[in-house]
Motif scaffolding. Sequence first.
Motif, PDB file in Angstrom:
ATOM      1  N   ARG A   4       0.823  -1.200   0.000  1.00 33.72           N
ATOM      2  CA  ARG A   4       0.000   0.000   0.000  1.00 33.72           C
ATOM      3  C   ARG A   4       0.863   1.258   0.000  1.00 33.72           C
ATOM      4  N   LYS A   5       1.981   1.234   0.735  1.00 29.45           N
ATOM      5  CA  LYS A   5       2.855   2.402   0.790  1.00 29.45           C
ATOM      6  C   LYS A   5       3.723   2.520  -0.456  1.00 29.45           C
ATOM      7  N   ASN A   6       4.177   1.379  -0.999  1.00 32.55           N
ATOM      8  CA  ASN A   6       5.065   1.379  -2.148  1.00 32.55           C
ATOM      9  C   ASN A   6       4.524   0.411  -3.206  1.00 32.55           C
ATOM     10  N   PRO A   7       3.532   0.810  -3.927  1.00 32.50           N
ATOM     11  CA  PRO A   7       2.948  -0.129  -4.901  1.00 32.50           C
ATOM     12  C   PRO A   7       3.905  -0.475  -6.032  1.00 32.50           C
ATOM     13  N   PHE A   8       4.941   0.322  -6.282  1.00 30.96           N
ATOM     14  CA  PHE A   8       5.848   0.040  -7.384  1.00 30.96           C
ATOM     15  C   PHE A   8       6.752  -1.143  -7.080  1.00 30.96           C
ATOM     16  N   ILE A   9       6.831  -1.562  -5.785  1.00 29.79           N
ATOM     17  CA  ILE A   9       7.729  -2.664  -5.436  1.00 29.79           C
ATOM     18  C   ILE A   9       7.201  -3.971  -6.028  1.00 29.79           C
ATOM     19  N   SER A  10       5.890  -4.241  -5.820  1.00 34.14           N
ATOM     20  CA  SER A  10       5.339  -5.488  -6.337  1.00 34.14           C
ATOM     21  C   SER A  10       5.210  -5.454  -7.853  1.00 34.14           C
ATOM     22  N   ALA A  11       5.094  -4.305  -8.443  1.00 31.47           N
ATOM     23  CA  ALA A  11       4.926  -4.213  -9.884  1.00 31.47           C
ATOM     24  C   ALA A  11       6.249  -4.138 -10.625  1.00 31.47           C
ATOM     25  N   ARG A  12       7.383  -4.013  -9.919  1.00 29.60           N
ATOM     26  CA  ARG A  12       8.661  -3.827 -10.595  1.00 29.60           C
ATOM     27  C   ARG A  12       9.047  -5.011 -11.481  1.00 29.60           C
ATOM     28  N   PRO A  13       8.948  -6.302 -11.033  1.00 27.68           N
ATOM     29  CA  PRO A  13       9.321  -7.407 -11.941  1.00 27.68           C
ATOM     30  C   PRO A  13       8.480  -7.427 -13.209  1.00 27.68           C
ATOM     31  N   ALA A  14       7.199  -7.187 -13.091  1.00 30.28           N
ATOM     32  CA  ALA A  14       6.358  -7.169 -14.291  1.00 30.28           C
ATOM     33  C   ALA A  14       6.731  -6.009 -15.197  1.00 30.28           C
ATOM     34  N   ARG A  15       7.100  -4.864 -14.597  1.00 32.85           N
ATOM     35  CA  ARG A  15       7.457  -3.709 -15.394  1.00 32.85           C
ATOM     36  C   ARG A  15       8.777  -3.937 -16.125  1.00 32.85           C
ATOM     37  N   ILE A  20      11.582  -5.094 -21.298  1.00 32.81           N
ATOM     38  CA  ILE A  20      12.435  -5.946 -22.125  1.00 32.81           C
ATOM     39  C   ILE A  20      11.685  -6.442 -23.354  1.00 32.81           C
ATOM     40  N   VAL A  21      10.439  -6.870 -23.151  1.00 36.21           N
ATOM     41  CA  VAL A  21       9.656  -7.382 -24.272  1.00 36.21           C
ATOM     42  C   VAL A  21       9.376  -6.284 -25.283  1.00 36.21           C
ATOM     43  N   SER A  22       9.060  -5.091 -24.819  1.00 39.01           N
ATOM     44  CA  SER A  22       8.730  -4.000 -25.739  1.00 39.01           C
ATOM     45  C   SER A  22       9.911  -3.571 -26.584  1.00 39.01           C
ATOM     46  N   LYS A  23      11.138  -3.821 -26.107  1.00 43.55           N
ATOM     47  CA  LYS A  23      12.313  -3.478 -26.912  1.00 43.55           C
ATOM     48  C   LYS A  23      12.455  -4.407 -28.121  1.00 43.55           C
ATOM     49  N   HIS A  24      11.997  -5.638 -27.986  1.00 46.61           N
ATOM     50  CA  HIS A  24      12.147  -6.616 -29.057  1.00 46.61           C
ATOM     51  C   HIS A  24      10.893  -6.776 -29.909  1.00 46.61           C
ATOM     52  N   SER A  25       9.762  -6.272 -29.454  1.00 49.36           N
ATOM     53  CA  SER A  25       8.513  -6.406 -30.212  1.00 49.36           C
ATOM     54  C   SER A  25       7.661  -5.175 -29.965  1.00 49.36           C
ATOM     55  N   LEU A  41       3.421 -17.811 -27.886  1.00 51.50           N
ATOM     56  CA  LEU A  41       4.005 -18.227 -29.161  1.00 51.50           C
ATOM     57  C   LEU A  41       5.155 -17.311 -29.567  1.00 51.50           C
ATOM     58  N   TRP A  42       4.995 -16.017 -29.340  1.00 49.61           N
ATOM     59  CA  TRP A  42       6.087 -15.089 -29.674  1.00 49.61           C
ATOM     60  C   TRP A  42       7.304 -15.358 -28.804  1.00 49.61           C
ATOM     61  N   LEU A  43       7.093 -15.619 -27.520  1.00 51.85           N
ATOM     62  CA  LEU A  43       8.205 -15.850 -26.604  1.00 51.85           C
ATOM     63  C   LEU A  43       8.955 -17.129 -26.960  1.00 51.85           C
TER      64      LEU A  43
END
Length: 414
Positions: A4-15, A20-25, A41-43
């Motif tokens: 709740r205090k730092n929502p970016f912590i749990s979202a960091r791995p997904a981000r 990385i994916v957006s750089k290649h596709s 299929l792309w992966l």
Amino acid sequence: WVRRKNPFISARPARVLQNIVSKHSSQFRGNAQHDALEFLLWLLDRMHEDLGAASPAQQSRGPPQVGGPAGSPPGTQHPRGQSFVQSHFQAQYRSSLTCPHCQKQSNTFDPFLCISLPIPLRQTRALNVTLVLQCERWRFVRVGLAVPLLGTVADLREMVAREGRIPPEQVILAEVSPRGFLRSLSDPEALGAAGEAGPVYAFQPPPARRAAGRGKGTAPGLAGGSGSLTGIEGSRLLPSTARSSDCLHRVPSGRILLLLCNTAGTGPQLARFGPPLVLREERGVSWEQLQQSILAQLRGVLRGEVRAQGTGALFRIRLAGGSAPCTYLSPQDPRPLCHPAIDRALQLSGAGGPPHVKLTVEWDMSTKERLFGSIQEEAVQDAESVRRQQQAHGQQHSCTLDECFQLYTKEEQV
């Protein structure tokens, strides 16, 4: 609290993965939603390209040694241009098409990295059927059956016949509501709507030869009454053969199967009482004889003495479940069962089971209270199969991966 205090912590791995994916596709850039199968299929394709391509350093070393470098497990080395994606995910799907006339077979092969398997759905549903059979054990017993979703009434008739241990051609299936008969079920009908408008009843016709005694007594198998009935002539011999076609004879000497239910009240207050009945009667009987036969069937629930002879019409009889639901039989008719509406009902009797006619016996409230008291519908005992089927179909449906593969590779007619 941390999320709740730092929502970016749990979202960091997904981000990080998204960057990385957006750089290649470019198709996966932004915050739009994407199909998971398309991303998989792309992966797999990108991993195969990156891992399968040999570097210039690997090409200069020559072919790998048998067993691979020291410390590497066997099977981890792949030929040039291949990767573990191919060895673990890639396969071929063979589709065979066979001509039913010349038996020529044609095979096609389609490579795939992943397949979408169908999930088998439940193929049956629980349906309760009330048995109204001639044997004492199965008289007014409700049983639970697992009927097929895509089945027909013919399947239900076979299941009821096995449950009651009677021939299927003797089973009459009908929907009965608290207000009376609704309709009969014929073999070609689908089972999807069976039992939705009203509970399903299974009737067995009485034997072709029956002798009902004279004088006083109570009917076995019927609860709710303790009285006597006098003045009823009940002894009439019926033919030794009970063919369904006998009911189609329009001559007065023919026999006819009658399904009866008793109702009392008018309008919204109309309600069924007592057990539904099934009897075999001659077409040429008079109103008084028909009334005597009906009272003889009800002697187990009557609470007082009734003298049927000379009392006139105690009730009205209406043709139920047919194309003309408001057709009444007249007490002044010398042969009420030879009414043209009876003939039409027999002709419209569906396939499966003996042809029959459904009749509703309508009593006024004062006569009903005087003869039957406060009796309501029949008391039906539930067999153990009712609880068992409800419990089995109430649980969440599950399946195995093997069942999914069997459904996916099931042979079909094209």
